[in-house]
Design a protein around this motif. Structure first.
Motif, PDB file in Angstrom:
ATOM      1  N   PHE A 108       0.823  -1.215   0.000  1.00 53.25           N
ATOM      2  CA  PHE A 108       0.000   0.000   0.000  1.00 53.25           C
ATOM      3  C   PHE A 108       0.855   1.262   0.000  1.00 53.25           C
ATOM      4  N   ASP A 109       1.902   1.288   0.821  1.00 55.25           N
ATOM      5  CA  ASP A 109       2.758   2.483   0.880  1.00 55.25           C
ATOM      6  C   ASP A 109       3.422   2.746  -0.471  1.00 55.25           C
ATOM      7  N   ARG A 110       3.819   1.698  -1.152  1.00 57.30           N
ATOM      8  CA  ARG A 110       4.456   1.877  -2.462  1.00 57.30           C
ATOM      9  C   ARG A 110       3.434   2.402  -3.478  1.00 57.30           C
ATOM     10  N   LEU A 111       2.221   1.874  -3.430  1.00 55.59           N
ATOM     11  CA  LEU A 111       1.172   2.364  -4.327  1.00 55.59           C
ATOM     12  C   LEU A 111       0.861   3.828  -4.047  1.00 55.59           C
ATOM     13  N   HIS A 112       0.867   4.199  -2.779  1.00 54.55           N
ATOM     14  CA  HIS A 112       0.605   5.607  -2.431  1.00 54.55           C
ATOM     15  C   HIS A 112       1.721   6.503  -2.949  1.00 54.55           C
ATOM     16  N   GLN A 113       2.970   6.078  -2.805  1.00 57.14           N
ATOM     17  CA  GLN A 113       4.086   6.854  -3.352  1.00 57.14           C
ATOM     18  C   GLN A 113       4.005   6.925  -4.876  1.00 57.14           C
ATOM     19  N   ALA A 114       3.546   5.845  -5.492  1.00 55.22           N
ATOM     20  CA  ALA A 114       3.377   5.837  -6.938  1.00 55.22           C
ATOM     21  C   ALA A 114       2.315   6.842  -7.363  1.00 55.22           C
ATOM     22  N   TYR A 115       1.238   6.919  -6.602  1.00 52.72           N
ATOM     23  CA  TYR A 115       0.186   7.911  -6.868  1.00 52.72           C
ATOM     24  C   TYR A 115       0.747   9.334  -6.783  1.00 52.72           C
ATOM     25  N   LEU A 116       1.570   9.598  -5.773  1.00 53.48           N
ATOM     26  CA  LEU A 116       2.145  10.937  -5.621  1.00 53.48           C
ATOM     27  C   LEU A 116       3.027  11.301  -6.811  1.00 53.48           C
ATOM     28  N   ARG A 117       3.788  10.335  -7.316  1.00 56.99           N
ATOM     29  CA  ARG A 117       4.645  10.606  -8.476  1.00 56.99           C
ATOM     30  C   ARG A 117       3.812  10.771  -9.741  1.00 56.99           C
ATOM     31  N   ALA A 118       2.772   9.957  -9.876  1.00 58.09           N
ATOM     32  CA  ALA A 118       1.957  10.000 -11.093  1.00 58.09           C
ATOM     33  C   ALA A 118       1.195  11.312 -11.228  1.00 58.09           C
ATOM     34  N   ARG A 119       0.880  11.971 -10.123  1.00 61.44           N
ATOM     35  CA  ARG A 119       0.081  13.193 -10.198  1.00 61.44           C
ATOM     36  C   ARG A 119       0.917  14.454 -10.392  1.00 61.44           C
ATOM     37  N   ILE A 120       2.237  14.340 -10.355  1.00 61.28           N
ATOM     38  CA  ILE A 120       3.097  15.525 -10.493  1.00 61.28           C
ATOM     39  C   ILE A 120       2.800  16.232 -11.805  1.00 61.28           C
TER      40      ILE A 120
ATOM     41  N   VAL B 224      -0.549   4.982 -12.137  1.00 57.69           N
ATOM     42  CA  VAL B 224      -0.130   4.717 -10.752  1.00 57.69           C
ATOM     43  C   VAL B 224       0.512   3.339 -10.660  1.00 57.69           C
ATOM     44  N   LEU B 225      -0.146   2.355 -11.248  1.00 58.28           N
ATOM     45  CA  LEU B 225       0.397   0.993 -11.238  1.00 58.28           C
ATOM     46  C   LEU B 225       1.768   0.938 -11.880  1.00 58.28           C
ATOM     47  N   GLN B 226       1.939   1.619 -13.010  1.00 56.64           N
ATOM     48  CA  GLN B 226       3.230   1.566 -13.699  1.00 56.64           C
ATOM     49  C   GLN B 226       4.324   2.249 -12.890  1.00 56.64           C
ATOM     50  N   HIS B 227       3.997   3.299 -12.171  1.00 53.17           N
ATOM     51  CA  HIS B 227       4.993   3.927 -11.299  1.00 53.17           C
ATOM     52  C   HIS B 227       5.425   2.944 -10.206  1.00 53.17           C
ATOM     53  N   SER B 228       4.478   2.196  -9.671  1.00 53.19           N
ATOM     54  CA  SER B 228       4.821   1.217  -8.637  1.00 53.19           C
ATOM     55  C   SER B 228       5.681   0.098  -9.213  1.00 53.19           C
ATOM     56  N   LEU B 229       5.292  -0.430 -10.366  1.00 54.89           N
ATOM     57  CA  LEU B 229       6.061  -1.491 -11.010  1.00 54.89           C
ATOM     58  C   LEU B 229       7.485  -1.028 -11.328  1.00 54.89           C
ATOM     59  N   VAL B 230       7.601   0.141 -11.928  1.00 50.86           N
ATOM     60  CA  VAL B 230       8.927   0.647 -12.313  1.00 50.86           C
ATOM     61  C   VAL B 230       9.790   0.882 -11.072  1.00 50.86           C
ATOM     62  N   SER B 231       9.198   1.357  -9.995  1.00 52.13           N
ATOM     63  CA  SER B 231       9.994   1.611  -8.780  1.00 52.13           C
ATOM     64  C   SER B 231      10.624   0.333  -8.245  1.00 52.13           C
ATOM     65  N   VAL B 232      10.009  -0.821  -8.547  1.00 50.83           N
ATOM     66  CA  VAL B 232      10.537  -2.109  -8.081  1.00 50.83           C
ATOM     67  C   VAL B 232      11.581  -2.665  -9.036  1.00 50.83           C
ATOM     68  N   ILE B 233      11.312  -2.597 -10.351  1.00 49.34           N
ATOM     69  CA  ILE B 233      12.211  -3.280 -11.302  1.00 49.34           C
ATOM     70  C   ILE B 233      13.287  -2.365 -11.890  1.00 49.34           C
ATOM     71  N   GLU B 234      13.081  -1.055 -11.860  1.00 46.94           N
ATOM     72  CA  GLU B 234      14.091  -0.170 -12.452  1.00 46.94           C
ATOM     73  C   GLU B 234      15.461  -0.309 -11.788  1.00 46.94           C
ATOM     74  N   PRO B 235      15.561  -0.365 -10.443  1.00 49.18           N
ATOM     75  CA  PRO B 235      16.893  -0.494  -9.827  1.00 49.18           C
ATOM     76  C   PRO B 235      17.646  -1.741 -10.277  1.00 49.18           C
ATOM     77  N   ILE B 236      16.928  -2.796 -10.640  1.00 46.58           N
ATOM     78  CA  ILE B 236      17.574  -4.031 -11.097  1.00 46.58           C
ATOM     79  C   ILE B 236      18.384  -3.770 -12.363  1.00 46.58           C
ATOM     80  N   PHE B 237      17.812  -2.987 -13.264  1.00 52.27           N
ATOM     81  CA  PHE B 237      18.461  -2.733 -14.554  1.00 52.27           C
ATOM     82  C   PHE B 237      19.342  -1.483 -14.516  1.00 52.27           C
TER      83      PHE B 237
END
Length: 347
Positions: free
Chosen positions: A14-26, A84-97
């Motif tokens: 939930f916290d990650r989704l909320h942070q994703a929402y904050l980034r998506a609305r910028i 919002v979902l894509q911001h959450s997904l990217v926040s998890v997998i982007e550091p890997i790459f």
């Protein structure tokens, strides 16, 4: 080679989704779809979380529109909840790459960007000129890049690092909603496009041992003192792209000398660059002059206010100030006089 498992639970926290929402609305806080989402923010985030937890999430419908600057392109925009979902997904997998990407890849990456890339390219022009007395560039970009990305190859590249089945299923679900390649406009498209051409980066840097290579998404430049060397590289790179990634370079790809007398400028990342100086691209100046006139008319009709104008001008100035542009800035910004058509309108 390190791989990553058990990523999926992190995406729907939930916290990650909320942070994703904050980034998506910028920059989009006043849009209707954002305001609607915020009316029941907790409920909407929980709904999204539940769909992910139970593997029921499906990407929403795209809204298609065209942009004409700097060139005409079709852009696909998803509903806000999907962003919002894509911001959450990217926040998890982007550091890997991200930790695997080469240093001189500058597009859509933390701490990089056009200005840093332009500075590096010009530094290399100066180094080669100083060391060899002449400098050549191979400047290339991939033809119809996003539309040409092969989803099967992309999945294989992602699976080399991501061994979490549910995370890969989510990635595939997002890809499958677009008919060919990747849509311009998705946050995931930016990351995946970098993952795809990272294969070219590794080939050029490690296999071909090219030192002065720089890439910004589908545009790349190689700086060298030997024209024949660059001609040979072009052939090898074109073969690699065709065979490994099913891509081809467009017909604007060229090899040319850079210089103020017997050469030309390197037109890259919004600037025309020589070893001695840097100027804005003519198209950039023309676009801003046109935009100023549009804003003058919009302000006169009361459609925009001073803060809107200031934000747009500040953005262009931030780019223009990285070049020798004092006279151009005064010319472009000095032409427009902003006045209301009716004095009763609020300034």
């Amino acid at each position: 080679m390190k791989t990553y498992k058990n990523l999926y639970q992190e995406i729907y926290q939930f916290d990650r989704l909320h942070q994703a929402y904050l980034r998506a609305r910028i920059g989009k806080r006043q849009r209707r779809e954002v305001l609607r989402f915020e009316r029941d923010l907790e409920g909407n985030l929980i709904q999204l979380q539940n769909e992910l937890m139970w593997d029921m999430y499906q990407t929403g419908p795209y809204r298609i529109f065209h942009v004409h600057e700097p060139k005409k392109r079709m852009v696909a925009a998803l509903p806000f909840r999907d962003r919002v979902l894509q911001h959450s997904l990217v926040s998890v997998i982007e550091p890997i790459f991200e930790k695997r990407f080469i240093h001189h890849s500058y597009a859509c990456r933390p701490g990089r960007g056009m200005h840093m890339g332009a500075d590096q390219a010009q530094q290399w022009l100066r180094e080669v000129k100083r060391e060899h007395g002449k400098v050549y560039c191979l400047k290339a970009d991939v033809a119809k890049y996003f539309a040409s990305i092969d989803q099967g190859i992309l999945v294989t590249l992602l699976e080399k690092k991501i061994k979490c089945r549910r995370t890969m299923s989510l990635c595939k679900e997002i890809m499958s909603t677009w008919h060919e390649g990747l849509p311009i406009g998705n946050l995931t498209s930016q990351l995946w496009a970098n993952v795809y051409l990272h294969e070219l980066d590794v080939f050029v840097k490690e296999t071909l041992q090219v030192r002065r290579y720089i890439r910004y998404m589908d545009d790349f430049v190689i700086v060298h003192h030997d024209k024949k060397f660059l001609q040979g590289l072009r052939v090898v790179i074109e073969s690699f792209l065709a065979q490994k990634l099913k891509l081809r370079l467009n017909n604007k790809t060229q090899i040319f000398p850079v210089g103020t007398k017997n050469g030309r400028a390197l037109d890259f990342l919004g600037y025309r660059m020589w070893t001695t100086h840097r100027r804005l691209r003519r198209e950039s100046v023309k676009r801003m002059a046109k935009r100023m006139e549009q804003m003058r008319k919009q302000y006169a009709r009361g459609e925009i206010n001073h803060p809107d104008i200031q934000r747009r001008i500040a953005s262009w100035l931030g780019h223009a100030q990285h070049a020798e542009s004092y006279t151009i800035r005064r010319l472009v910004l000095g032409k427009a006089v902003f006045k209301r058509e009716h004095s009763e309108l609020t300034p």
